[in-house]
Design an enzyme around this catalytic site. Structure first.
Site, PDB file in Angstrom:
ATOM      1  N   GLN B 233     -13.082   4.790  -5.169  1.00  0.00           N
ATOM      2  CA  GLN B 233     -11.787   5.400  -4.871  1.00  0.00           C
ATOM      3  C   GLN B 233     -10.647   4.481  -5.264  1.00  0.00           C
ATOM      4  O   GLN B 233     -10.631   3.306  -4.882  1.00  0.00           O
ATOM      5  CB  GLN B 233     -11.689   5.707  -3.380  1.00  0.00           C
ATOM      6  CG  GLN B 233     -10.361   6.334  -2.997  1.00  0.00           C
ATOM      7  CD  GLN B 233     -10.413   7.001  -1.645  1.00  0.00           C
ATOM      8  OE1 GLN B 233     -10.248   6.327  -0.627  1.00  0.00           O
ATOM      9  NE2 GLN B 233     -10.677   8.284  -1.615  1.00  0.00           N
ATOM     10  N   HIS B 346      -9.771   0.787  -4.045  1.00  0.00           N
ATOM     11  CA  HIS B 346      -9.611   0.811  -2.592  1.00  0.00           C
ATOM     12  C   HIS B 346     -10.926   0.882  -1.838  1.00  0.00           C
ATOM     13  O   HIS B 346     -11.094   0.235  -0.808  1.00  0.00           O
ATOM     14  CB  HIS B 346      -8.741   2.004  -2.214  1.00  0.00           C
ATOM     15  CG  HIS B 346      -8.448   2.111  -0.741  1.00  0.00           C
ATOM     16  ND1 HIS B 346      -7.914   1.068  -0.016  1.00  0.00           N
ATOM     17  CD2 HIS B 346      -8.607   3.129   0.142  1.00  0.00           C
ATOM     18  CE1 HIS B 346      -7.753   1.451   1.249  1.00  0.00           C
ATOM     19  NE2 HIS B 346      -8.178   2.680   1.378  1.00  0.00           N
TER      20      HIS B 346
END
Lengths: 292, 615
Positions: B233, B346
């Site tokens: 992500q 992330h």
């Protein structure tokens, strides 16, 4: 040992070793290229970046390495960029000049509390301190009033012991029964404890406190703040509150504080530590007068 | 040798919750962590914890949103378990004193988050993770659970059977960072890995310097398959200069994204005409980079996140931490100016393959939290679903590891010949002739079919191997600095395995990783001290990052479709006929094996039907 960049980490002595295989030859070529790159970077730091380099004077100590057993300061010349923090500069110095330069760090965003140092004479988080806001050269030392383990790493056990001595956990007299039933807490009460819950256990306050320096048993600002966090939380009941008061009021508790505000001044999370300690003194007085 | 029933590796949210659960089952538990627990990166999580707590919401809706968010790569039994259990775990945190933000009636507040059909994100300001981490650690202190802080776990003590499904984990080997003491830790019952993220494989990341994928790499080398590692992500709102995270909570409260031309591009350029800024994270990150790449960014680098219109009172009440972060790390006053942001690495949706109780195919070895792949998040994690994952699966793993009787798992684990296997078209794995310090021989050693060693011998042997490896690293007088290898690896990953992925770029990354592996064979540790040797620790972490980067890229090259966070230039559609399956990679003695396991869309009560995902 010097840590001037031009004198660090040259690898020319390996260049003359005979290469016996193609694989090994390639490795050696790579190594030479890297050594050249590093020399070039070092030279750049001294010439091209002239006027844009910052000198860091960093405390060094290692109990088992010759030349470092006696504490000393090393100077690192680091190319300066806008936005560079003390932590960025230390990382650059370590990765480019001396990989034995040792300091704790992790999150880089002022929440893990690992990198409290003594920067130009004040306790600060390395990651939260902009180089351009400091006087140059920048002097970086381990937190005062702590045993130094190595370089900028200090022994934290005493700090942790104090934190853990104040029953630093929520301990309600009772809890709601119903399924998925939470305890109610007013917005105001949550607001009252909010600042105290921001503590990241960096130890800056304890290091700045003259009282803690002279009295090893003093709970210290962070631990008292932790006690405040629970004492002021309405979700705990009156029984636990009484127990907490005894901890807070002990011989080496709140009454030792002489309101010098040094802890409040250095707290990287802007927790009003001195105020919290005074509020607890007031609570203690109120309780004591009640029983008179 | 130290000995406990259950050894938890890692002191973040999942590890602390697992330790508490195991202890409540009566086990003697120890947490071994390379940091002190309160330094863990759970503390940096900002936004919140999703749980269906209120009338009008239901666990089924939370599960549906999570499955849709996963782009139908989540396993239904994991998602159902998660959505059903999250409310209990959130209330448990409240009962442990977590300072949640509150409504006027004194109940826990909830706010909207991306991809959610109901405002179900509980939070504590914009520092929810910090409060969760400290609340859990407080409970660990209360219970007197033993914590070995600043002990670096460098290898798992696992038996040597040929088939990973036959192996057993008996403990770990760690060294005391402060003193340099190397020791075996025998686990009479089990080891739980809770080592968190892998963000240091990239150079622009919200992750901490400590997030080096140690658990994923150790489990992988012990033979445990890793799952869906390509699913990374990229968070849409990170500060450009440092990668520091700006919470999705800003958009949840009404923050707006503008491009360099002042357009509210999420709507005006049609990226998500219903949900706009609150579309799923993968959608927003791609939209931002498309704007930047097409010349509508700011300085060709970032776009703006504006929250000024929310007003000082609301910002200070709910997002105060964001003001501090923007000021300290970007020099921007969020009350007066829009904040520059861009996508940054992330979170890893993939990880160590486990079932819904955290068990891996190696007996006695568990994983929970970000290092694990249960698989809850599939191809894309929803904001606010990571923190509840830590407590839900941390608690389940802790209980199971301590011997609590539980239902049979619905999720299968471990390699199997019956499943589809694939060939890799480019070189991967251990470089030729690698017998040097870089390669611990844990996977499939000389023991052959059945490893008859006593558990303590397995731990002691592993400790000896680790001692030799560390001696060898310290003994070299010259060589490559791991920091150079790591920097090049991070750069290649950010260039080639980012939001937008091409076949050529992925192959380039695999070639770069091979090159980095070869250079790593010559790595040396300049610091010869036993005391707090971070040079040694970082050098070993870099080895783990090499493995992690390679698994990510192998998965990314194999999956020739566009699903969730995984976008491929040459393959612009989701291919449900071919790709309703997990990419699995096994280390296989240094010759990585790629295979697939079908996605489970059949849940506890219902079967999920893949639908077009639009926001």
């Amino acid at each position: 040992m010097s840590t001037k960049p031009s004198q660090s980490e040259t690898e020319t002595e390996t260049d003359t070793e005979p290469a016996t295989t193609g694989h090994q030859q390639r490795r050696l070529d790579d190594k030479r290229a890297r050594a050249d790159d590093r020399d070039e970077a070092a030279a750049q730091a001294e010439t091209e970046f002239d006027g844009e380099t910052v000198e860091l004077k960093v405390f060094r100590y290692d109990p088992e390495i010759a030349g470092k057993e006696e504490p000393r300061f090393d100077t690192f010349t680091v190319p300066f960029e806008t936005g560079m923090t003390v932590l960025d500069a230390l990382i650059f110095a370590r990765d480019s000049y001396d990989s034995s330069l040792t300091f704790r760090h992790s999150c880089r965003q002022a929440v893990c509390g690992s990198d409290a140092f003594f920067v130009n004479g004040s306790q600060r988080l390395g990651c939260q301190t902009q180089i351009e806001d400091l006087e140059w050269p920048v002097r970086v030392e381990p937190l005062p009033h702590s045993d130094v383990v190595k370089d900028l790493v200090v022994e934290m056990d005493h700090f942790y012991d104090q934190m853990e001595s104040v029953d630093p956990f929520f301990d309600p007299d009772d809890l709601p029964d119903g399924e998925l039933e939470e305890q109610r807490q007013s917005r105001q009460n949550r607001e009252n404890i909010k600042l105290s819950t921001r503590c990241i256990w960096c130890g800056a306050c304890m290091s700045s406190c003259n009282i803690a320096a002279g009295d090893n048993k003093y709970l210290g600002p962070a631990a008292i703040n932790k006690a405040y966090r629970f004492y002021m939380d309405d979700r705990e009941g009156s029984e636990k509150r009484q127990e907490r008061l005894e901890i807070i009021e002990q011989e080496h508790g709140v009454w030792r504080c002489q309101t010098q505000f040094s802890c409040t001044d250095v707290c990287p999370k802007d927790i009003p530590l001195t105020e919290h300690i005074q509020e607890l003194k007031r609570e203690a007085v109120k309780e004591n007068l009640k029983f008179w | 040798m130290y000995e406990h029933d259950v050894i938890v590796v890692g002191g973040g949210g999942a590890g602390l919750r697992a330790a508490i659960a195991a202890q409540e089952e009566g086990a003697d538990v120890a947490i071994v962590t390379k940091l002190h627990p309160v330094r863990s990166h759970t503390g940096a999580a900002e936004g919140g914890i999703n749980a269906a707590l209120r009338d009008g919401d239901s666990w089924e809706d939370h599960a549906y949103d999570t499955m849709k968010g996963s782009d139908y790569l989540g396993d239904a039994p994991a998602i159902d378990t998660f959505a059903k259990t999250a409310p209990d775990e959130v209330i448990q945190l409240e009962h442990w004193g977590m300072p949640f933000s509150r409504e006027d009636d004194g109940r826990v507040s909830q706010r909207p988050f991306g991809g959610l059909s109901f405002p179900r994100t509980t939070y504590a300001g914009a520092e929810t993770g910090h409060h969760m981490l400290h609340t859990l650690y407080e409970q660990v202190v209360k219970r007197g659970i033993e914590v070995y802080d600043e002990w670096y776990v460098s290898e798992l003590a696992v038996t040597d059977e040929d088939n990973p499904n036959d192996r057993e984990c008996h403990g770990v080997v760690a060294w005391d960072v402060q003193s340099g003491e190397i020791a075996g830790f025998k686990a009479s019952d089990s080891v739980i890995l809770a080592t968190g993220g892998i963000g240091q494989a990239f150079d622009h990341t919200t992750n901490a310097v400590a997030n080096t994928g140690d658990g994923v790499a150790m489990a992988y080398r012990a033979g445990v398959p890793v799952e869906d590692m390509e699913m990374i992500q990229f968070h849409p709102t990170t500060l450009p200069s440092t990668g520091v995270l700006i919470s999705e909570g800003v958009r949840g409260e009404g923050g707006i994204l503008y491009n360099g031309e002042g357009e509210r591009f999420m709507f005006e350029h049609g990226y998500a005409t219903n949900d706009g800024e609150l579309a799923s994270r993968d959608v927003v990150s791609r939209a931002e980079l498309t704007e930047i790449n097409e010349g509508r960014g700011v300085d060709d680098e970032h776009i703006y996140l504006d929250m000024r219109h929310l007003g000082e009172e609301r910002i200070t009440d709910r997002l105060e931490n964001i003001l501090h972060l923007a000021e300290d790390f970007e020099g921007v006053n969020g009350l007066e100016e829009p904040m520059p942001v861009k996508p940054g690495q992330h979170y890893a949706m993939g990880g160590i393959e486990t079932n819904e109780f955290g068990e891996t195919c190696v007996s006695g070895l568990y994983a929970a939290g970000e290092c694990a792949c249960v698989s809850l998040h599939g191809a894309n994690r929803l904001g606010g679903n990571a923190l509840p994952e830590l407590i839900v699966f941390g608690a389940l793993a802790g209980r199971h590891a301590a011997g609590k009787e539980m239902a049979d798992p619905l999720i299968e684990t471990g390699p199997s010949d019956a499943l589809e296997h694939d060939e890799l078209s480019v070189p991967t794995g251990a470089p030729d002739g690698d017998a040097g310090v870089a390669e611990p021989a844990t996977d499939g050693g000389a023991q052959g079919a059945v490893d008859t060693r006593a558990p303590t011998d397995v731990v002691a042997d592993t400790a000896t191997t680790e001692e030799e490896r560390i001696e060898a690293l310290l003994g070299r007088e010259d060589g490559v600095n791991h920091a150079d290898v790591r920097a090049d690896l991070q750069q290649s990953m950010t260039e080639n395995v980012n939001v937008f992925r091409t076949e050529d770029g992925l192959k380039q990354a695999l070639a770069d990783i091979q090159d980095a592996r070869k250079r790593y064979q010559d790595v040396y540790v300049a610091d010869k001290s036993r005391t707090f040797n971070t040079d040694l620790q970082h050098t070993i972490e870099t080895r783990n990052l090499l493995d992690v980067a390679e698994m990510i890229t192998i998965g990314a090259l194999a999956r020739d479709e566009f699903r969730g966070a995984h976008w491929r230039k040459e393959h612009q559609e989701r291919k449900d006929d071919e790709w309703l399956k997990h990419t699995m990679v096994s280390w296989n003695d240094g010759d990585p094996d790629l295979w697939y396991r079908p996605v489970l869309l059949e849940g506890h009560d219902d079967t999920y039907e893949p639908k077009t995902r639009s926001y």
